[in-house]
Write an enzyme that holds these catalytic residues in place. Structure first.
Site, PDB file in Angstrom:
ATOM      1  N   CYS A   1      -9.153  -4.165 -12.168  1.00 53.08           N
ATOM      2  CA  CYS A   1      -8.815  -3.007 -11.333  1.00 53.08           C
ATOM      3  C   CYS A   1      -7.513  -3.186 -10.570  1.00 53.08           C
ATOM      4  CB  CYS A   1      -9.962  -2.684 -10.371  1.00 53.08           C
ATOM      5  SG  CYS A   1     -10.280  -3.980  -9.175  1.00 53.08           S
TER       6      CYS A   1
ATOM      7  N   HIS B   1       0.793  -1.218   0.000  1.00 51.87           N
ATOM      8  CA  HIS B   1       0.000   0.000   0.000  1.00 51.87           C
ATOM      9  C   HIS B   1       0.835   1.283   0.000  1.00 51.87           C
ATOM     10  CE1 HIS B   1      -4.159  -1.305  -0.401  1.00 51.87           C
ATOM     11  NE2 HIS B   1      -3.534  -2.455  -0.235  1.00 51.87           N
TER      12      HIS B   1
END
Ligand code: PEP
Ligand code: MG
Length: 594
Positions: free
Chosen positions: A518, A205
């Site tokens: 995605c 992340h």
């Protein structure tokens, strides 16, 4: 982007180059700052005799937390890196942390001088450090750096806060062991020039966040603790994965030229904002964007995105450690829906667990978190939490074009159960007279090989699929997506991935539903021809990739992509697949790879 001369640690007169993994494009030049406070004089205030005990307890607690932090980092380095030498440096740090002379000195002074413990600790350490720095022995002088590093951590633990105050002042390249999304939430992003971390990988992340912010990011930097100095000028090269400390004038000039070239390319790409995302021969693809925070919508719409294809909803948990209530969620989702307009937003229900977020009470701490309690598995057990989110999404659907999708679906039962809870929420809202869109589209993410295998059955239960390649790749190739040690095995171009994607697209189209991708693969122009050729209807990409992918699309011919994919699906190795992808990408949009 051409690669400047670099080895894993080249030393010229002054500069040092450290290599890591490039995860977010761009070049940043500026002073280095640490996440976590470097050793700096804290505020000082007097305390009373009765407060001494409390200060001692605070000190003990700070030492305990710092120990935990160092041990965790050590463990992570060993696990993901096997780097015993580097991990041993932290043994030395633990010895410094537990130095009884320092501890008893601090205690004595607390009783005698009666000031807050951080100011006393700082003074005690400063004196040690100064006497060490006065010694000519380079080994002992190096120890001063270790002591400052450890003491800095203790001061942060005492302040019980991240380096956000120091972050308020001037633009900087941020260096940290690792950055959780929660670390970046409170920061003033306009002051962030780039992210550099010791840990992490392309889909961690930190990397996704750096790309979302459009700032350079380099992770997995092998830098021994105590080597870097806060405030020193660095170049962070997010094209080639290099951090350069104390760059020479020549290097700075080289990077200035790179930045100029990049500006020219960006200006060209900017002109595509209002152009449609279609191939040269007019095959239209929906090109939407992935966001984590509502405020990102303005930027993606300015870049001409066709709405939001993935709205990750873990963000609430980065900002607060309690569950967000229905009103809060409804407000956040409605705001995004209203801003994107007709283009619409796909809200993904909570995907906590794995690398995303751990509860404060540690309930999600597991040995194998990626194979554990995450995503829809959590939602189907914590049904109140899930229904709160479903109700909020439904309520937001009355305010704009909202779609919903579930993460980590492994089979039909989970999807049916999730849809069952959604129907319960719809019935409740009807009874309460609360408006929502009765035709709201519902989809599921395809992130597990098991979901691919039952895609024809899943397709009967939903309106669309969205393939999460970040997870699909890790679960198919059995390669941890955040482990830099196996990063070379993490290959979107693996023949198995291409074949799985083909199966998903076929299952979706046979059932007359649309299918998007995605994961980060969708934002890499190397794979644009592959995804177009496979017949993917929507590409949802990181904000910084919108115009790059649009440019790639507009240079390609859809029939040619189809022909190429047929060939790729017969190739046995990653290398052969990637050679073909690179060749076509270089031929059509070589400017990305100069
Ligand atoms: C994915 O797995 O590809 C995805 C988009 O979800 P996340 O990265 O949030 O797991
Ligand atoms: Mg995922």
């Amino acid at each position: 982007m051409s690669e400047p001369q670099a080895s894993s640690q080249d030393v010229t007169e002054t500069e040092i180059r450290y290599r890591g993994l490039a995860v977010s494009r761009g070049v940043a030049v500026g002073p280095l700052r640490f996440q976590g406070q470097p050793f700096q004089r804290p505020r000082r205030w007097p305390i009373t005799e009765v407060e001494v005990q409390g200060e001692e307890t605070r000190f003990e607690e700070a030492l305990r937390r710092t120990r935990g932090q160092i041990e965790q980092l050590q463990e992570q380095l060993l696990k993901t890196d096997g780097n015993h030498a580097e991990a041993r440096v932290f043994d030395a740090h633990l010895l410094v942390l537990e130095d009884q002379t320092v501890i008893s000195d601090v205690r004595k002074r607390l009783h005698k001088d009666r000031f807050n413990v951080e100011s006393i600790y700082y003074e005690v350490i400063r004196r040690y450090v100064e006497s060490l720095k006065a010694i000519t022995d380079p080994y002992l002088r190096e120890r001063a750096v270790d002591i400052e590093d450890v003491a800095g951590r203790v001061l942060v633990a005492l302040a019980d806060a991240d380096d956000n105050t120091a972050m308020q002042q001037s633009p900087r390249v941020l260096f940290a062991d690792d950055l959780a999304p929660s670390d970046t939430v409170g920061m003033d992003r306009s002051l962030l020039l780039g992210f550099a971390t010791r840990l992490g990988s392309f889909t961690s992340h930190t990397a996704i966040m750096a790309r979302a912010l459009g700032i350079p990011g380099v992770v997995g930097l092998k830098i021994p603790p105590g080597t870097l100095r806060a405030g020193r000028e660095v170049i962070l090269d997010g094209f080639n994965g290099i951090l350069i400390t104390d760059p020479t004038e020549e290097t700075l000039e080289e990077y200035r030229k790179l930045a100029e070239q990049q500006d020219v390319l960006n200006q060209r790409l900017d002109q595509l904002r209002a152009e449609p995302a279609e191939t040269h021969d007019g095959a239209r693809v929906v090109l939407s964007a992935n966001i984590e925070f509502g405020h990102e919508v303005d930027a993606i719409m300015r870049r001409g995105a066709d709405g939001v294809g993935l709205y990750r909803t873990e963000f609430f948990y980065y900002e607060q450690d309690r569950h967000p209530d229905e009103e809060q969620q409804t407000a956040a989702y409605s705001a995004v829906a209203e801003k994107v307009g007709d283009a619409g937003v796909i809200i993904r229900t909570l995907d906590v667990g794995a690398d995303k977020f751990q509860t404060a009470d540690g309930r999600l701490a597991e040995k194998n978190p990626f194979l554990g309690w995450r995503g829809i598995r959590v939602s189907l057990q914590e049904t109140e939490l899930f229904k709160t989110q479903l109700r909020a999404c439904l309520r937001a659907s009355a305010r704009g074009n909202v779609r919903l999708m579930y993460p980590m679906i492994s089979g039909v039962e989970e999807l049916v159960a999730a849809n069952g809870l959604l129907e319960e929420c719809q019935a409740e809202l009807r009874r309460e007279g609360v408006p929502f869109d009765e035709d709201m589209e519902v989809g599921c993410m395809i992130e597990l090989p098991s979901a691919v295998m039952v895609a024809p059955e899943l397709a009967k239960e939903v309106d669309f699929f969205s393939v999460g390649t970040n997870d699909l790749i890790q679960y198919t190739i059995a390669v941890d997506r955040v482990n830099e040690r196996v990063a070379d095995l993490y290959q979107p171009g693996h023949p198995a991935i291409l074949r799985l994607l083909e199966m998903v697209v076929e299952a979706a189209h046979d059932a007359d539903i649309w299918v998007g991708v995605c994961g980060e693969m969708a934002g890499d122009p190397l794979f644009t021809p592959v995804l177009v050729g496979l017949g993917v209807d929507e590409l949802s990409v990181g904000p910084s990739q919108i115009l790059r992918v649009k440019h790639a699309l507009r240079q390609l011919d859809s029939l040619e992509c189809e022909v190429m994919v047929k060939e790729l699906l017969r190739l046995p190795t990653v290398e052969e697949v990637m050679n073909r992808c690179r060749a076509l990408a270089k031929e059509r949009y070589g400017e990305f790879y100069q």
